[in-house]
Design a protein around this motif. Sequence first.
Motif, PDB file in Angstrom:
ATOM      1  N   GLN A 402       0.859  -1.180   0.000  1.00  0.00           N
ATOM      2  CA  GLN A 402       0.000   0.000   0.000  1.00  0.00           C
ATOM      3  C   GLN A 402       0.901   1.237   0.000  1.00  0.00           C
ATOM      4  OE1 GLN A 402      -2.572   0.761   3.393  1.00  0.00           O
ATOM      5  NE2 GLN A 402      -4.071   1.730   2.057  1.00  0.00           N
ATOM      6  N   GLU A 416       3.746   0.119   2.448  1.00  0.00           N
ATOM      7  CA  GLU A 416       3.680  -0.811   3.580  1.00  0.00           C
ATOM      8  C   GLU A 416       3.388  -2.192   3.010  1.00  0.00           C
ATOM      9  OE1 GLU A 416       0.866   0.024   6.739  1.00  0.00           O
ATOM     10  OE2 GLU A 416       1.345  -1.861   7.745  1.00  0.00           O
ATOM     11  N   ALA A 419       0.425  -8.679   4.502  1.00  0.00           N
ATOM     12  CA  ALA A 419       0.313 -10.100   4.156  1.00  0.00           C
ATOM     13  C   ALA A 419      -1.075 -10.413   3.616  1.00  0.00           C
ATOM     14  CB  ALA A 419       0.576 -10.941   5.397  1.00  0.00           C
ATOM     15  N   ARG A 420      -1.123 -11.272   2.616  1.00  0.00           N
ATOM     16  CA  ARG A 420      -2.395 -11.735   2.050  1.00  0.00           C
ATOM     17  C   ARG A 420      -2.341 -13.243   1.877  1.00  0.00           C
ATOM     18  NH1 ARG A 420      -3.648  -7.542   3.466  1.00  0.00           N
ATOM     19  NH2 ARG A 420      -4.550  -5.792   2.360  1.00  0.00           N
ATOM     20  N   PRO A 431      -6.311 -10.214   6.648  1.00  0.00           N
ATOM     21  CA  PRO A 431      -5.365 -10.423   7.747  1.00  0.00           C
ATOM     22  C   PRO A 431      -6.033 -10.375   9.122  1.00  0.00           C
ATOM     23  CG  PRO A 431      -4.595  -8.669   6.315  1.00  0.00           C
ATOM     24  CD  PRO A 431      -5.926  -9.070   5.809  1.00  0.00           C
ATOM     25  N   ASP A 432      -7.098  -9.583   9.235  1.00  0.00           N
ATOM     26  CA  ASP A 432      -7.749  -9.521  10.552  1.00  0.00           C
ATOM     27  C   ASP A 432      -8.207 -10.900  11.000  1.00  0.00           C
ATOM     28  OD1 ASP A 432      -7.302  -6.895  10.605  1.00  0.00           O
ATOM     29  OD2 ASP A 432      -9.302  -6.310   9.879  1.00  0.00           O
ATOM     30  N   ASN A 475       5.581  -5.069   8.766  1.00  0.00           N
ATOM     31  CA  ASN A 475       5.019  -5.163  10.127  1.00  0.00           C
ATOM     32  C   ASN A 475       5.737  -6.224  10.951  1.00  0.00           C
ATOM     33  OD1 ASN A 475       2.411  -3.449  10.283  1.00  0.00           O
ATOM     34  ND2 ASN A 475       2.327  -4.446   8.279  1.00  0.00           N
ATOM     35  N   ASP A 536       3.691   1.905  15.003  1.00  0.00           N
ATOM     36  CA  ASP A 536       2.435   1.698  14.251  1.00  0.00           C
ATOM     37  C   ASP A 536       1.232   1.953  15.159  1.00  0.00           C
ATOM     38  OD1 ASP A 536       0.793   0.995  12.188  1.00  0.00           O
ATOM     39  OD2 ASP A 536       1.216  -1.160  12.263  1.00  0.00           O
ATOM     40  N   ASP A 537       0.107   2.289  14.541  1.00  0.00           N
ATOM     41  CA  ASP A 537      -1.184   2.386  15.245  1.00  0.00           C
ATOM     42  C   ASP A 537      -1.124   3.274  16.477  1.00  0.00           C
ATOM     43  OD1 ASP A 537      -1.973   0.582  13.381  1.00  0.00           O
ATOM     44  OD2 ASP A 537      -1.981  -1.151  14.713  1.00  0.00           O
ATOM     45  N   ARG A 560      -5.709   5.118  12.150  1.00  0.00           N
ATOM     46  CA  ARG A 560      -6.775   5.689  11.316  1.00  0.00           C
ATOM     47  C   ARG A 560      -7.976   6.151  12.134  1.00  0.00           C
ATOM     48  NH1 ARG A 560      -6.862   0.133   9.089  1.00  0.00           N
ATOM     49  NH2 ARG A 560      -8.542  -0.961  10.127  1.00  0.00           N
ATOM     50  N   TRP A 564      -9.679   9.703  11.615  1.00  0.00           N
ATOM     51  CA  TRP A 564     -11.105   9.842  11.275  1.00  0.00           C
ATOM     52  C   TRP A 564     -11.819  10.686  12.325  1.00  0.00           C
ATOM     53  CZ3 TRP A 564     -12.020   3.936  10.070  1.00  0.00           C
ATOM     54  CH2 TRP A 564     -11.372   3.618   8.871  1.00  0.00           C
ATOM     55  N   GLY A 592      -5.232   5.775   7.022  1.00  0.00           N
ATOM     56  CA  GLY A 592      -6.691   5.776   6.798  1.00  0.00           C
ATOM     57  C   GLY A 592      -7.191   7.016   6.068  1.00  0.00           C
ATOM     58  N   GLU A 594      -8.999   8.763   3.451  1.00  0.00           N
ATOM     59  CA  GLU A 594      -9.989   8.262   2.500  1.00  0.00           C
ATOM     60  C   GLU A 594     -10.519   9.344   1.557  1.00  0.00           C
ATOM     61  OE1 GLU A 594     -12.933   5.881   4.553  1.00  0.00           O
ATOM     62  OE2 GLU A 594     -11.487   4.235   4.749  1.00  0.00           O
ATOM     63  N   GLY A 612      -3.586   5.602   2.637  1.00  0.00           N
ATOM     64  CA  GLY A 612      -5.025   5.361   2.720  1.00  0.00           C
ATOM     65  C   GLY A 612      -5.655   5.078   1.380  1.00  0.00           C
ATOM     66  N   TYR A 613      -6.921   4.669   1.442  1.00  0.00           N
ATOM     67  CA  TYR A 613      -7.629   4.272   0.230  1.00  0.00           C
ATOM     68  C   TYR A 613      -7.764   5.417  -0.765  1.00  0.00           C
ATOM     69  CZ  TYR A 613      -9.064   0.010   2.752  1.00  0.00           C
ATOM     70  OH  TYR A 613      -9.083  -1.175   3.435  1.00  0.00           O
ATOM     71  N   PRO A 618      -4.215  -1.557  -0.547  1.00  0.00           N
ATOM     72  CA  PRO A 618      -3.053  -2.429  -0.751  1.00  0.00           C
ATOM     73  C   PRO A 618      -3.252  -3.200  -2.056  1.00  0.00           C
ATOM     74  CG  PRO A 618      -3.909  -2.651   1.479  1.00  0.00           C
ATOM     75  CD  PRO A 618      -4.922  -1.859   0.709  1.00  0.00           C
TER      76      PRO A 618
HETATM   77  P1  C2E Z   1      -2.034  -2.145   9.998  1.00  0.00           P
HETATM   78  O1  C2E Z   1      -0.592  -2.453  10.187  1.00  0.00           O
HETATM   79  O2  C2E Z   1      -2.578  -0.994  10.733  1.00  0.00           O
HETATM   80  O3  C2E Z   1      -2.214  -2.004   8.443  1.00  0.00           O
HETATM   81  C1  C2E Z   1      -3.026  -1.045   7.858  1.00  0.00           C
HETATM   82  C2  C2E Z   1      -4.366  -1.597   7.594  1.00  0.00           C
HETATM   83  O4  C2E Z   1      -5.263  -0.533   7.327  1.00  0.00           O
HETATM   84  C3  C2E Z   1      -4.388  -2.483   6.351  1.00  0.00           C
HETATM   85  O5  C2E Z   1      -5.350  -3.481   6.591  1.00  0.00           O
HETATM   86  C4  C2E Z   1      -4.915  -1.534   5.296  1.00  0.00           C
HETATM   87  O6  C2E Z   1      -5.578  -2.198   4.241  1.00  0.00           O
HETATM   88  C5  C2E Z   1      -5.887  -0.724   6.091  1.00  0.00           C
HETATM   89  N1  C2E Z   1      -6.089   0.574   5.481  1.00  0.00           N
HETATM   90  C6  C2E Z   1      -5.174   1.354   4.849  1.00  0.00           C
HETATM   91  N2  C2E Z   1      -5.746   2.465   4.423  1.00  0.00           N
HETATM   92  C7  C2E Z   1      -7.050   2.428   4.779  1.00  0.00           C
HETATM   93  C8  C2E Z   1      -8.152   3.334   4.599  1.00  0.00           C
HETATM   94  O7  C2E Z   1      -8.048   4.405   4.021  1.00  0.00           O
HETATM   95  N3  C2E Z   1      -9.356   2.943   5.119  1.00  0.00           N
HETATM   96  C9  C2E Z   1      -9.507   1.781   5.750  1.00  0.00           C
HETATM   97  N4  C2E Z   1     -10.720   1.477   6.220  1.00  0.00           N
HETATM   98  N5  C2E Z   1      -8.478   0.899   5.954  1.00  0.00           N
HETATM   99  C10 C2E Z   1      -7.262   1.251   5.457  1.00  0.00           C
HETATM  100  P2  C2E Z   1      -5.016  -4.984   6.367  1.00  0.00           P
HETATM  101  O8  C2E Z   1      -4.102  -5.154   5.209  1.00  0.00           O
HETATM  102  O9  C2E Z   1      -6.311  -5.677   6.376  1.00  0.00           O
HETATM  103  O10 C2E Z   1      -4.175  -5.377   7.636  1.00  0.00           O
HETATM  104  C11 C2E Z   1      -4.777  -5.395   8.870  1.00  0.00           C
HETATM  105  C12 C2E Z   1      -3.759  -5.596   9.931  1.00  0.00           C
HETATM  106  O11 C2E Z   1      -3.170  -6.880   9.844  1.00  0.00           O
HETATM  107  C13 C2E Z   1      -2.582  -4.650   9.828  1.00  0.00           C
HETATM  108  O12 C2E Z   1      -2.925  -3.431  10.350  1.00  0.00           O
HETATM  109  C14 C2E Z   1      -1.546  -5.373  10.621  1.00  0.00           C
HETATM  110  O13 C2E Z   1      -1.747  -5.155  11.993  1.00  0.00           O
HETATM  111  C15 C2E Z   1      -1.857  -6.820  10.338  1.00  0.00           C
HETATM  112  N6  C2E Z   1      -0.922  -7.302   9.334  1.00  0.00           N
HETATM  113  C16 C2E Z   1      -1.044  -7.295   7.985  1.00  0.00           C
HETATM  114  N7  C2E Z   1       0.059  -7.861   7.420  1.00  0.00           N
HETATM  115  C17 C2E Z   1       0.897  -8.188   8.432  1.00  0.00           C
HETATM  116  C18 C2E Z   1       2.189  -8.794   8.505  1.00  0.00           C
HETATM  117  O14 C2E Z   1       2.836  -9.107   7.505  1.00  0.00           O
HETATM  118  N8  C2E Z   1       2.718  -9.005   9.744  1.00  0.00           N
HETATM  119  C19 C2E Z   1       2.068  -8.639  10.878  1.00  0.00           C
HETATM  120  N9  C2E Z   1       2.645  -8.864  12.051  1.00  0.00           N
HETATM  121  N10 C2E Z   1       0.854  -8.079  10.846  1.00  0.00           N
HETATM  122  C20 C2E Z   1       0.268  -7.843   9.641  1.00  0.00           C
END
Ligand code: C2E
Length: 631
Positions: A402, A416, A419-420, A431-432, A475, A536-537, A560, A564, A592, A594, A612-613, A618
């Motif tokens: 992304q 960033e 993982a998928r 990933p959630d 991450n 992060d976060d 995010r 928001w 985040g 948008e 962000g989107y 991503p």
């Molecule tokens: P994260 O590290 O906070 O990653 C950002 C997440 O926010 C990503 O979700 C991304 O798709 C989402 N995002 C980005 N921009 C926007 C936006 O504008 N609006 C909204 N609603 N969402 C947005 P994703 O890819 O589903 O990943 C979710 C979480 O999974 C990540 O949060 C991270 O904590 C974890 N994750 C993903 N890949 C890995 C990895 O390789 N290793 C580890 N340890 N955790 C991962």
Amino acid sequence: MWNFSFVFPTLLILTIILIYYYMLPHLDIRRNRVFIHITEAEAFVIVFDIISSLADNHYQSLPLSLTSIFNALFFAGFFFRSYLFFIFTVSVLGYSPKDNRILAFISRVPFYFSLVISMLSPIFGWIYYIDSDGYHSGPLYSLLYYVSLFYIAASFISFLYKKDVLENKRDRYTMILFNLVLLCGIVIRRLLPNLLLMDTFCLMAILVAYLGFENPEFFLDLKSTAFNDTALRRYLDEHGKDRSLTYFSLVVHTYNEMREIYGPVPMDNGLYLISLFLRHCFPKAYVFYFLRGRFVIIFREPISPEAIRDIIDKRFKEPWVLDGSELYLDANYSFYIPRDMVPSTDTILEALSISLSKADRTADNIPVEIRSEDINKAEAGLHIKECFESAIENDNVTVYLQPLVDIKTKRIIGAEALARIFDKDGNMIPPDLFIPMAESSGLINQLGEQVFEKTCRFISENDLMSIGIKWINVNLSPLQFIRVDLSDRFSDIAARYGVPPAQLHLEITEQAVEDDAFMQKQMSTLTDNGFQLVLDDYGTGYSNLLRLKKCPFVNIKIDRELVWDYSKNPDNILPTMVSAFKQMGFGITAEGIENEEMVVAMERIGCDYLQGYFYSKPISMDAFLETVKAL
Ligand code: C2E
Ligand code: CA
Ligand code: CA
């Protein structure tokens, strides 16, 4: 003359095995039933071995027909025992006669045939005959060896086909030893027919089976003395499809906290008392201890969950007292009454587990019902787990990128890595759903390394600098962050791909840096090796500014939700925080983003990068390269 001096001790040792076997509770599953039948058959054969040998030795003082019948019974028992040893092998291997009725029938033919031959031998003298000179082997005497060898061979073939069912080496060796001992018995009987050693070898095989497979302690939880989770699995494998079973489960409310408060030993005493109480209250049901303060009771009749809850709840109002420890515990409940579906063992266990976690979170003690939709959910969860485990194993975790956008130039400056995982039909699993699974199973380490390695490969295969991409964020889970070898492993991987560590930004959450000297050291080792660290976060945990000040982050990513919230109700909090961080020397990324308004707002409060989107979701690595080049 027969020499049966070995036979008496054999009988005595068999009695001891049986006493120990019956002293502990055992499950009603096929292999246990077969084991009991083997010991009964062995006792029968030994007794008739003694009786018929005595009769053969003293044939003159007995009616010939009686001696003949004793021998017939001995041979019938002998064939039955050979057949049962084979049935034991296939039961341990998980075969059921229902799997293949034709094979099951064929496997019985040699036994039926030899049974008929034995029973008719007093008339036709096929296996043996008794005349005025006493006992003689008949023309079909060798059937004894052929039938036994047939069943041993069939056991080895079944083992070769299904040895993967036996999960550990010990079980496999036990299975081989069990059948080898029987084979030795047959060979020795053939070489020294008068010694009657076969019973002793059969006893040795029974001992091997007992020590390797059938010791009832294997199926008991030694703390609570209820059946353990292995027993639960085995029981469900065999009876899970039975719709007349009903399940009631309970969890000691906030078990882990209670264990910390009361201490492990009193808590184990408590589990023991609860188990004793449950078995006493429901003597016809099976009580299993399902780890972490959870019990599953399987009834073989319809139940009223509320009535059961009332009985148990009443007892939980009293303390559990043993050896000076007095525990006040609370319980939550769930139940499952199978209706139209017949779920697999894994699905039932998963559904029970989910329902108990749900029950544990509720304040009341109304039993949580497992409905068909919960079973479907549990199945879906298992499907994800399967896909996830296979992706890890086969190096199939995909990395999406992304873009990270520089707020001044509005150009993509980094990305960033996320993982998928895809299932067989190509559907993406978010990933959630799999990250928490990866964390609880420990597979997050492998997942994280795959993502890191694939990111390094991507950097090494593409000249990112020339298209303006300066770094990629990866991450790091808190579980990876606590590994002492983290820095070495990552440095090795980066070096293998010739990627300068400075092009890799490692994202960690506040959870990972909670205090302590080790974390500080870990961070400095990583930065000493050239990696950059990103927080992060930010805003989702309990932040401690003093601690952050000590951390060598190049960048802080504002979560995010915070972004928001600010764009909905702008106040001074976020701008103040951002300016404080900037004074501390951190770069700032807003997550985040948008829409355009968010871009403007984040620019105004002084953020450096945006994600962000609004810019991009991503996307695959190829799509990412195209997006960057198109700009
Ligand atoms: P994260 O590290 O906070 O990653 C950002 C997440 O926010 C990503 O979700 C991304 O798709 C989402 N995002 C980005 N921009 C926007 C936006 O504008 N609006 C909204 N609603 N969402 C947005 P994703 O890819 O589903 O990943 C979710 C979480 O999974 C990540 O949060 C991270 O904590 C974890 N994750 C993903 N890949 C890995 C990895 O390789 N290793 C580890 N340890 N955790 C991962
Ligand atoms: Ca992240
Ligand atoms: Ca984030």
